[in-house]
Design a protein around this motif. Structure first.
Motif, PDB file in Angstrom:
ATOM      1  N   SER A   1      12.351   8.057  -1.237  1.00 56.07           N
ATOM      2  CA  SER A   1      13.042   6.811  -1.035  1.00 56.07           C
ATOM      3  C   SER A   1      12.001   5.600  -1.747  1.00 56.07           C
ATOM      4  CB  SER A   1      13.000   6.553   0.243  1.00 56.07           C
ATOM      5  OG  SER A   1      13.846   7.381   0.916  1.00 56.07           O
ATOM      6  N   VAL A   2      12.981   4.586  -2.456  1.00 60.85           N
ATOM      7  CA  VAL A   2      12.094   3.453  -2.800  1.00 60.85           C
ATOM      8  C   VAL A   2      12.032   2.363  -1.502  1.00 60.85           C
ATOM      9  CG1 VAL A   2      12.629   1.580  -4.334  1.00 60.85           C
ATOM     10  CG2 VAL A   2      13.168   3.756  -4.982  1.00 60.85           C
ATOM     11  N   ASN A   3      10.857   2.047  -1.281  1.00 62.37           N
ATOM     12  CA  ASN A   3      10.640   0.876  -0.213  1.00 62.37           C
ATOM     13  C   ASN A   3      10.509  -0.542  -0.875  1.00 62.37           C
ATOM     14  OD1 ASN A   3      10.506   3.339   1.381  1.00 62.37           O
ATOM     15  ND2 ASN A   3       8.248   3.752   0.733  1.00 62.37           N
ATOM     16  N   ALA A   4       9.914  -0.634  -1.925  1.00 57.59           N
ATOM     17  CA  ALA A   4       9.567  -2.062  -2.457  1.00 57.59           C
ATOM     18  C   ALA A   4       9.998  -2.367  -3.864  1.00 57.59           C
ATOM     19  CB  ALA A   4       7.984  -2.347  -2.171  1.00 57.59           C
ATOM     20  N   VAL A   5      10.451  -3.471  -3.985  1.00 58.18           N
ATOM     21  CA  VAL A   5      10.598  -3.878  -5.563  1.00 58.18           C
ATOM     22  C   VAL A   5       9.887  -5.228  -5.544  1.00 58.18           C
ATOM     23  CG1 VAL A   5      12.638  -2.453  -6.003  1.00 58.18           C
ATOM     24  CG2 VAL A   5      12.998  -4.823  -4.938  1.00 58.18           C
ATOM     25  N   ALA A   6       9.578  -5.769  -6.777  1.00 60.05           N
ATOM     26  CA  ALA A   6       9.269  -7.074  -7.206  1.00 60.05           C
ATOM     27  C   ALA A   6       9.521  -7.398  -8.746  1.00 60.05           C
ATOM     28  CB  ALA A   6       7.697  -7.283  -6.984  1.00 60.05           C
TER      29      ALA A   6
ATOM     30  N   GLY B   1      -1.362   8.962  -9.129  1.00 54.77           N
ATOM     31  CA  GLY B   1      -2.579   9.125  -8.496  1.00 54.77           C
ATOM     32  C   GLY B   1      -2.810   8.648  -7.131  1.00 54.77           C
ATOM     33  N   LEU B   2      -1.712   7.877  -6.610  1.00 57.09           N
ATOM     34  CA  LEU B   2      -1.846   7.378  -5.282  1.00 57.09           C
ATOM     35  C   LEU B   2      -1.727   8.621  -4.184  1.00 57.09           C
ATOM     36  CD1 LEU B   2       0.702   4.368  -5.709  1.00 57.09           C
ATOM     37  CD2 LEU B   2      -1.865   4.265  -5.462  1.00 57.09           C
ATOM     38  N   LEU B   3      -2.567   8.557  -3.163  1.00 54.73           N
ATOM     39  CA  LEU B   3      -2.568   9.773  -2.137  1.00 54.73           C
ATOM     40  C   LEU B   3      -1.339   9.596  -1.147  1.00 54.73           C
ATOM     41  CD1 LEU B   3      -6.305   9.310  -1.330  1.00 54.73           C
ATOM     42  CD2 LEU B   3      -5.209  10.879  -2.898  1.00 54.73           C
ATOM     43  N   ASN B   4      -0.747   8.188  -1.040  1.00 54.51           N
ATOM     44  CA  ASN B   4       0.387   8.606  -0.265  1.00 54.51           C
ATOM     45  C   ASN B   4       1.527   7.414  -0.607  1.00 54.51           C
ATOM     46  OD1 ASN B   4       1.935   9.067   2.340  1.00 54.51           O
ATOM     47  ND2 ASN B   4      -0.169   9.747   3.106  1.00 54.51           N
ATOM     48  N   ALA B   5       2.408   7.132   0.441  1.00 55.91           N
ATOM     49  CA  ALA B   5       3.655   6.429   0.141  1.00 55.91           C
ATOM     50  C   ALA B   5       3.470   5.071  -0.060  1.00 55.91           C
ATOM     51  CB  ALA B   5       4.767   6.409   1.218  1.00 55.91           C
ATOM     52  N   VAL B   6       4.304   4.218  -0.991  1.00 55.45           N
ATOM     53  CA  VAL B   6       3.943   3.019  -1.317  1.00 55.45           C
ATOM     54  C   VAL B   6       5.071   2.212  -0.540  1.00 55.45           C
ATOM     55  CG1 VAL B   6       3.833   1.081  -3.189  1.00 55.45           C
ATOM     56  CG2 VAL B   6       3.027   3.357  -3.755  1.00 55.45           C
ATOM     57  N   PHE B   7       4.489   1.013   0.214  1.00 54.87           N
ATOM     58  CA  PHE B   7       5.428   0.162   1.009  1.00 54.87           C
ATOM     59  C   PHE B   7       5.724  -1.050   0.584  1.00 54.87           C
ATOM     60  CE2 PHE B   7       3.848   2.992   4.588  1.00 54.87           C
ATOM     61  CZ  PHE B   7       5.224   3.785   4.813  1.00 54.87           C
TER      62      PHE B   7
ATOM     63  N   GLY C   1       0.822  -2.163  -1.339  1.00 51.94           N
ATOM     64  CA  GLY C   1       0.379  -1.916  -0.260  1.00 51.94           C
ATOM     65  C   GLY C   1       0.641  -0.600   0.215  1.00 51.94           C
ATOM     66  N   ASP C   2      -0.212   0.455   0.573  1.00 48.58           N
ATOM     67  CA  ASP C   2       0.114   1.798   0.803  1.00 48.58           C
ATOM     68  C   ASP C   2      -0.057   2.438   2.075  1.00 48.58           C
ATOM     69  OD1 ASP C   2       0.258   1.642  -1.954  1.00 48.58           O
ATOM     70  OD2 ASP C   2      -1.918   2.396  -2.287  1.00 48.58           O
ATOM     71  N   PHE C   3       0.645   3.394   2.386  1.00 45.78           N
ATOM     72  CA  PHE C   3       0.608   4.259   3.769  1.00 45.78           C
ATOM     73  C   PHE C   3      -0.741   4.585   4.273  1.00 45.78           C
ATOM     74  CE2 PHE C   3       1.039   7.869   6.511  1.00 45.78           C
ATOM     75  CZ  PHE C   3       1.914   7.526   7.485  1.00 45.78           C
ATOM     76  N   ASP C   4      -1.790   4.743   3.184  1.00 48.48           N
ATOM     77  CA  ASP C   4      -3.017   5.205   3.506  1.00 48.48           C
ATOM     78  C   ASP C   4      -3.981   4.056   3.894  1.00 48.48           C
ATOM     79  OD1 ASP C   4      -3.404   4.515   1.075  1.00 48.48           O
ATOM     80  OD2 ASP C   4      -4.137   6.385   0.280  1.00 48.48           O
ATOM     81  N   ASN C   5      -3.502   3.134   4.128  1.00 55.02           N
ATOM     82  CA  ASN C   5      -4.376   1.793   4.341  1.00 55.02           C
ATOM     83  C   ASN C   5      -5.096   1.252   3.350  1.00 55.02           C
ATOM     84  OD1 ASN C   5      -3.943   3.532   6.681  1.00 55.02           O
ATOM     85  ND2 ASN C   5      -6.238   3.844   7.101  1.00 55.02           N
ATOM     86  N   THR C   6      -4.534   1.383   2.154  1.00 54.34           N
ATOM     87  CA  THR C   6      -5.279   1.030   0.924  1.00 54.34           C
ATOM     88  C   THR C   6      -4.320  -0.203   0.183  1.00 54.34           C
ATOM     89  OG1 THR C   6      -6.423   3.168   0.543  1.00 54.34           O
ATOM     90  CG2 THR C   6      -6.240   1.717  -1.306  1.00 54.34           C
ATOM     91  N   ILE C   7      -4.898  -1.168  -0.316  1.00 54.44           N
ATOM     92  CA  ILE C   7      -4.248  -1.845  -1.383  1.00 54.44           C
ATOM     93  C   ILE C   7      -4.568  -1.626  -2.622  1.00 54.44           C
ATOM     94  CG2 ILE C   7      -4.019  -4.431  -1.928  1.00 54.44           C
ATOM     95  CD1 ILE C   7      -4.635  -5.310   0.790  1.00 54.44           C
TER      96      ILE C   7
END
Length: 376
Positions: free
Chosen positions: A21-26, A59-65, A79-85
């Motif tokens: 799923s695509v969660n974000a676009v810019a 290389g990201l560890l989880n989903a991108v929101f 902004g990511d699911f694993d609390n990371t920017i």
């Protein structure tokens, strides 16, 4: 006189590289590059004009929101699911983590659902499931302030064009309006009966739009905090809302489709076969939406042909075909040619004889160019 045909939207490209799923676009400030973030743990860059993929960050560890471009420097953040920017330098592809993992000083303690830059590019705001919003100083790469008050997940944030106000939308069913130039308490807007999932501030900084799980969109006056109107047309939760740069349209998106509204009247103008997320290009003529979940759709604004539109003369002198005076200046002829292309090109005009009309127009313009060269 015939009324001017209404503008509508045509899906020009469907992008199919993501595997979840695509969660974000810019879209970048120049309107050239599209960024997308996905559950497949990647962020991709696309050529907005051609729809071709330029690069994918792995290389990201989880989903991108959420994703956002810095308006002044070549940075893209997610902004990511694993609390990371995560921040990428688009010139060098260098990667930097803003907040680190949970437990790091000043880090969010839960998933980050929204990121937004101030217009000067100096500060970044992030909204999280930990119920807080953090303000980050970009040059120093540190968190300078934490905004607390929501009692549930912060789904969305938006910053006013002058950088003075931040609006936040939460699963606690409220919208909070935070002053960024003071430590005053936020003002609270209450009106939705479900989660407030998305907020956007108009380009004049005077109007706030909010979308909700209750399937409505509300428009608010940011000066008086009064509710202006409620837009009802969706049949399910609305997950994103965005203003067009020309201040004429409001876009909203959920799983039940994408809707475009007339900002002046509140009239529903178009329903498109897309879904959340949604973004306008800087010129307002391109719209990006989600597709069937893993896809992205790029829509272009155009004016459809109408049955009553007159056909140009298909034979005779070049100036008759191009609908200009025989003594028209070269610039006037070029402008007339461009107008005819926009109206009669077969990709736009669906009339059966559009191809023949376009051939006559091109031949007439070629004769004009031959005559113009002969004058030198």
């Amino acid at each position: 006189m015939n009324a001017k045909p209404p503008q509508t939207w045509k899906c020009e490209h469907t992008l199919k590289e993501h595997t979840a799923s695509v969660n974000a676009v810019a879209i970048d400030p120049q309107g050239n590059i599209l960024a997308s973030g996905s559950d497949d743990r990647t962020v991709s860059l696309w050529d907005l004009k051609t729809g071709k993929r330029i690069f994918t960050f792995f290389g990201l560890l989880n989903a991108v929101f959420s994703v956002a471009f810095n308006p002044r420097t070549p940075f893209l953040v997610s902004g990511d699911f694993d609390n990371t920017i995560t921040c990428w330098n688009l010139d060098t592809n260098a990667v930097r983590s803003f907040s680190g993992r949970s437990g790091t000083n000043n880090a969010h303690s839960s998933s980050i659902f929204s990121v937004a830059f101030t217009s000067d590019g100096e500060n970044l705001a992030s909204g999280s499931a930990d119920q807080t919003i953090k303000i980050w100083n970009i040059p120093r790469w540190v968190s300078t302030r934490t905004l607390r008050g929501h009692t549930d997940t912060v789904w969305s944030i938006a910053i006013s064009p002058d950088g003075q106000i931040l609006a936040s939308a939460s699963a606690d069913k409220t919208i909070r309006i935070w002053p960024l130039n003071s430590w005053d308490e936020p003002r609270i807007l209450i009106g939705h009966s479900g989660w407030v999932t998305s907020v956007a501030i108009g380009h004049n900084g005077q109007i706030l739009a909010s979308a909700s799980q209750d399937s409505t969109i509300k428009l608010w006056n940011l000066n008086t905090l009064k509710l202006l109107c409620t837009l009802s047309g969706h049949s399910a939760a609305v997950w994103s809302v965005v203003f067009s740069p020309n201040r004429q349209l409001l876009g909203s998106a959920g799983k039940d489709g994408v809707k475009l509204w007339n900002l002046s009247t509140g009239e529903l103008l178009h329903t498109l076969s897309g879904r959340h997320p949604i973004a306008f290009s800087p010129d307002g003529k391109t719209l990006v939406t989600g597709g069937d979940g893993t896809n992205i759709k790029i829509w272009r604004q155009y004016v459809p042909a109408t049955e009553s539109a007159p056909n140009p003369v298909l034979s005779g002198e070049w100036y008759s075909i191009l609908c200009v005076d025989k003594l028209a200046s070269p610039e006037e002829v070029k402008l007339a040619y461009r107008r005819l292309i926009k109206q009669y090109h077969p990709d736009i005009n669906r009339a059966a004889n559009a191809k023949d009309i376009m051939q006559a127009i091109n031949e007439a313009y070629a004769k004009f160019e031959e005559g113009a060269r002969g004058e030198f």
